[in-house]
Scaffold this motif. Structure first.
Motif, PDB file in Angstrom:
ATOM      1  N   LEU A   1      -7.356  -3.448 -11.659  1.00 54.96           N
ATOM      2  CA  LEU A   1      -6.983  -3.030 -10.310  1.00 54.96           C
ATOM      3  C   LEU A   1      -6.886  -1.514 -10.214  1.00 54.96           C
ATOM      4  O   LEU A   1      -7.220  -0.922  -9.172  1.00 54.96           O
ATOM      5  N   GLU A   2      -6.408  -0.855 -11.277  1.00 53.96           N
ATOM      6  CA  GLU A   2      -6.349   0.605 -11.285  1.00 53.96           C
ATOM      7  C   GLU A   2      -7.755   1.208 -11.192  1.00 53.96           C
ATOM      8  O   GLU A   2      -7.983   2.195 -10.498  1.00 53.96           O
ATOM      9  N   VAL A   3      -8.705   0.603 -11.918  1.00 56.60           N
ATOM     10  CA  VAL A   3     -10.091   1.084 -11.855  1.00 56.60           C
ATOM     11  C   VAL A   3     -10.630   0.947 -10.433  1.00 56.60           C
ATOM     12  O   VAL A   3     -11.249   1.877  -9.893  1.00 56.60           O
ATOM     13  N   VAL A   4     -10.370  -0.221  -9.814  1.00 56.55           N
ATOM     14  CA  VAL A   4     -10.838  -0.438  -8.443  1.00 56.55           C
ATOM     15  C   VAL A   4     -10.199   0.583  -7.503  1.00 56.55           C
ATOM     16  O   VAL A   4     -10.861   1.167  -6.636  1.00 56.55           O
ATOM     17  N   SER A   5      -8.897   0.826  -7.688  1.00 58.67           N
ATOM     18  CA  SER A   5      -8.188   1.772  -6.835  1.00 58.67           C
ATOM     19  C   SER A   5      -8.762   3.186  -6.971  1.00 58.67           C
ATOM     20  O   SER A   5      -8.956   3.896  -5.969  1.00 58.67           O
ATOM     21  N   ASP A   6      -9.048   3.605  -8.205  1.00 57.36           N
ATOM     22  CA  ASP A   6      -9.624   4.934  -8.427  1.00 57.36           C
ATOM     23  C   ASP A   6     -10.995   5.065  -7.777  1.00 57.36           C
ATOM     24  O   ASP A   6     -11.340   6.106  -7.199  1.00 57.36           O
ATOM     25  N   GLU A   7     -11.803   4.001  -7.869  1.00 62.43           N
ATOM     26  CA  GLU A   7     -13.141   4.052  -7.263  1.00 62.43           C
ATOM     27  C   GLU A   7     -13.063   4.086  -5.751  1.00 62.43           C
ATOM     28  O   GLU A   7     -13.879   4.726  -5.082  1.00 62.43           O
ATOM     29  N   ILE A   8     -12.053   3.410  -5.191  1.00 61.89           N
ATOM     30  CA  ILE A   8     -11.861   3.458  -3.739  1.00 61.89           C
ATOM     31  C   ILE A   8     -11.542   4.886  -3.302  1.00 61.89           C
ATOM     32  O   ILE A   8     -12.076   5.393  -2.308  1.00 61.89           O
ATOM     33  N   LYS A   9     -10.658   5.555  -4.078  1.00 67.69           N
ATOM     34  CA  LYS A   9     -10.312   6.939  -3.760  1.00 67.69           C
ATOM     35  C   LYS A   9     -11.536   7.836  -3.834  1.00 67.69           C
ATOM     36  O   LYS A   9     -11.728   8.729  -2.998  1.00 67.69           O
TER      37      LYS A   9
ATOM     38  N   ALA B   1     -10.477   1.186   3.522  1.00 63.41           N
ATOM     39  CA  ALA B   1      -9.033   1.132   3.780  1.00 63.41           C
ATOM     40  C   ALA B   1      -8.517  -0.294   3.619  1.00 63.41           C
ATOM     41  O   ALA B   1      -7.438  -0.525   3.034  1.00 63.41           O
ATOM     42  N   ALA B   2      -9.275  -1.266   4.126  1.00 65.93           N
ATOM     43  CA  ALA B   2      -8.867  -2.668   3.998  1.00 65.93           C
ATOM     44  C   ALA B   2      -8.835  -3.105   2.524  1.00 65.93           C
ATOM     45  O   ALA B   2      -7.892  -3.786   2.078  1.00 65.93           O
ATOM     46  N   ILE B   3      -9.859  -2.704   1.768  1.00 69.94           N
ATOM     47  CA  ILE B   3      -9.902  -3.042   0.337  1.00 69.94           C
ATOM     48  C   ILE B   3      -8.716  -2.428  -0.382  1.00 69.94           C
ATOM     49  O   ILE B   3      -8.077  -3.062  -1.238  1.00 69.94           O
ATOM     50  N   SER B   4      -8.397  -1.187  -0.044  1.00 73.95           N
ATOM     51  CA  SER B   4      -7.277  -0.504  -0.684  1.00 73.95           C
ATOM     52  C   SER B   4      -5.971  -1.245  -0.437  1.00 73.95           C
ATOM     53  O   SER B   4      -5.136  -1.391  -1.342  1.00 73.95           O
ATOM     54  N   ILE B   5      -5.779  -1.721   0.793  1.00 75.28           N
ATOM     55  CA  ILE B   5      -4.561  -2.478   1.121  1.00 75.28           C
ATOM     56  C   ILE B   5      -4.467  -3.741   0.276  1.00 75.28           C
ATOM     57  O   ILE B   5      -3.404  -4.073  -0.276  1.00 75.28           O
ATOM     58  N   HIS B   6      -5.587  -4.448   0.147  1.00 77.44           N
ATOM     59  CA  HIS B   6      -5.572  -5.698  -0.621  1.00 77.44           C
ATOM     60  C   HIS B   6      -5.382  -5.447  -2.110  1.00 77.44           C
ATOM     61  O   HIS B   6      -4.799  -6.263  -2.818  1.00 77.44           O
ATOM     62  N   VAL B   7      -5.863  -4.322  -2.591  1.00 79.93           N
ATOM     63  CA  VAL B   7      -5.616  -3.969  -3.995  1.00 79.93           C
ATOM     64  C   VAL B   7      -4.122  -3.768  -4.223  1.00 79.93           C
ATOM     65  O   VAL B   7      -3.561  -4.205  -5.239  1.00 79.93           O
TER      66      VAL B   7
END
Length: 408
Positions: free
Chosen positions: A211-219, A176-182
Motif C-alpha cells: 500500500l505504501e508503494v501504491v501511495s508513493d506512485e499516486i503522489k 484522488a479516489a484511488i488515494s482515498i481507498h488506499v
C-alpha cells in the motif's frame, strides 16, 4: 558615370588639369558612395580576388567575424579571420571553387554570454564573363533562430492546452479516489492487526508495504499531472519589485545543504548596479532552483569528480548577475558533463528528458516562467566542459530610461 570615367581615362593625357580633376573627383564620389552603401547594409560582405586575398570588406563583416580594417589587401581571407571553424570553412570552400548557400557556423560567446549563429553564402565574383574572385555574404541569424525556437516551444505548449481539461478530469480525479481507498485499506490493515489475534503476522506488514508503494506512485502521478496543468495553463504573476541579487543568495541558501552533501562548490558573483526588478519572486525562485538542481543532478549522475576531503574534485556551480545592454542577465554555470549538441535544441520541449524517471517538464516550466516575464533563456554547453543557462530579464521602464539617458 562609369562609362564616362573609362572614356576619360582613354584620353587622360589630352585632358586639361581642370577636367582631369573633375574626373578624379567624380571617381572618388562614386567610390565613397559605394563604400557608404556597403557599410550601411546589415549584412557582412567580403570580396576576394582570384588568389583568395581579401580586397574589400564592409563594417558589418569586420564586426561579425573580427577582422581588423588594416587586414584588407594584405592576406588571404582565411588568414584575416580569428575563428578556427570559419578559417577552415573559407579555405576549403574557396580552394574547391564551390558555391555555398546558408552554411551555418556557431560562434561561442563565452561562459556568461550567449553564442552567435552566422550564416555564410559564397558565390563567384564575375567580371566581363570571367570569374575574377569570390563574394562572401555573412548574416547574423542568432535572433531569427532564437525566435523560431521560441515559436516552436510556444506551439508545443499550445498543443498541450487542449488536453488539459481532459487530463484534469480523466486522471487527477481518479487518482484522488484511488488515494482515498488506499487510506481506507491502510486503516483496515490496522484494524486487522488490532482485532484479530490470529491474523497472519507476515501478511499484514506485507500488505502495508504494498500500500505504501501504491501511495508513493499516486503522489508521483499526481505531481506529473499538476506540473502538466501548470505548463499548459496561462500563468498568473504576482509582480513586485524584487532585489534579484538577494533572491539569488536565497536560492544558494536553499540548495546549500544538498551541494555541501555532494561536495559541490557553489558561489555567486553579483552586480550591485542592477536595480530592483518587477518580477514574481516565487516563480523566478522556482526557475532558478530548478536550474541549480539540474546542475547538481548532472554532476551526481556522472560522478563529476570523486569526493576528496569532502569535496568533489573540481565540481562547481556559479551564479552570476550583471547589467548589460539595458537588461539584467543571470547565468547559472556548472562544470559538469555538458549537453550533447543534438540535444540542445530540445531541452525546453515538454516531456523531453534524458533523466531516468524524469517528467520532462522541469525546463519547460523554467522556459514558461521566463517567457511570462518577457525574458529570454538560452543555453550554451560543451560535452565534457559544462553548461551555462543565461537568463535575460527586462529592467523597469524608469530604470531603462535612466540607463539610456546615461548612455549605458
Amino acid at each position: 558615370m562609369q562609362h564616362l570615367i573609362r572614356k576619360g581615362l582613354q584620353k587622360f593625357e589630352k585632358l586639361s588639369p581642370e577636367t582631369a580633376r573633375k574626373l578624379v573627383e567624380s571617381a572618388l564620389f562614386d567610390i565613397t558612395l559605394l563604400k557608404n552603401v556597403l557599410d550601411s547594409i546589415a549584412q557582412g560582405i567580403l570580396v576576394c580576388d582570384s588568389k583568395h586575398n581579401l580586397i574589400l570588406s564592409n563594417i558589418y563583416a569586420r564586426h561579425l567575424i573580427s577582422i581588423d580594417d588594416d587586414e584588407t589587401g594584405k592576406k588571404t581571407v582565411w588568414h584575416a579571420v580569428k575563428s578556427a571553424e570559419i578559417k577552415q570553412f573559407l579555405r576549403e570552400t574557396l580552394e574547391a571553387c564551390v558555391d555555398v548557400e546558408e552554411r551555418e557556423i556557431e560562434l561561442s560567446g563565452g561562459a556568461n554570454s550567449a553564442e552567435r549563429l552566422l550564416s555564410f553564402d559564397v558565390h563567384p565574383l564575375v567580371s566581363e564573363g570571367r570569374i575574377t574572385g569570390s563574394v562572401i555574404l555573412i548574416a547574423d541569424i542568432t535572433l531569427r533562430r532564437r525566435k523560431e525556437a521560441n515559436i516552436k516551444r510556444i506551439e508545443s505548449l499550445a498543443s498541450l492546452t487542449t488536453l488539459a481539461a481532459g487530463v484534469a478530469h480523466e486522471i487527477k480525479n481518479p487518482l484522488a479516489a484511488i488515494s482515498i481507498h488506499v487510506q481506507i485499506l491502510k486503516k483496515t490493515a490496522d484494524k486487522i492487526r488490532e482485532c484479530c489475534e490470529n491474523a497472519d503476522k507476515e501478511c499484514v506488514p506485507s500488505l502495508e508495504t504494498h500500500l505504501e508503494v501504491v501511495s508513493d506512485e499516486i503522489k508521483r502521478l499526481n505531481k506529473i499531472v499538476v506540473d502538466f496543468l501548470f505548463a499548459v495553463r496561462p500563468m498568473d504573476l504576482n509582480l513586485r519589485q524584487t532585489n534579484i541579487n538577494e533572491l539569488i543568495q536565497e536560492v544558494l541558501r536553499l540548495e546549500q545543504t544538498e551541494t555541501e552533501a555532494e561536495g559541490i562548490e557553489c558561489d555567486a558573483a553579483l552586480d550591485e548596479n542592477i536595480p530592483p526588478l518587477v518580477i514574481d519572486k516565487q516563480r523566478i525562485q522556482e526557475a532558478l532552483v530548478n536550474l541549480v538542481k539540474n546542475a547538481i543532478e548532472a554532476m551526481k549522475e556522472t560522478g563529476a569528480g570523486e569526493k576528496r576531503s569532502g569535496t568533489r574534485q573540481g565540481s562547481a556551480i556559479r551564479l552570476v548577475s550583471k547589467l548589460a545592454a539595458g537588461r539584467a542577465l543571470l547565468s547559472i554555470t556548472d562544470n559538469g558533463p555538458g549537453i550533447a549538441p543534438e540535444d540542445i535544441s530540445r531541452i525546453f520541449e515538454p516531456y523531453w528528458t534524458t533523466k531516468a524517471g524524469g517528467s520532462g517538464l522541469g525546463l519547460t516550466l523554467v522556459f514558461k516562467v521566463i517567457q511570462a516575464h518577457n525574458g529570454e533563456i538560452t543555453v550554451h554547453s560543451e560535452p565534457g566542459e559544462g553548461t551555462c543557462f543565461l537568463i535575460s530579464l527586462p529592467l523597469p521602464q524608469k530604470d531603462m530610461r535612466m540607463i539610456t539617458a546615461d548612455g549605458g
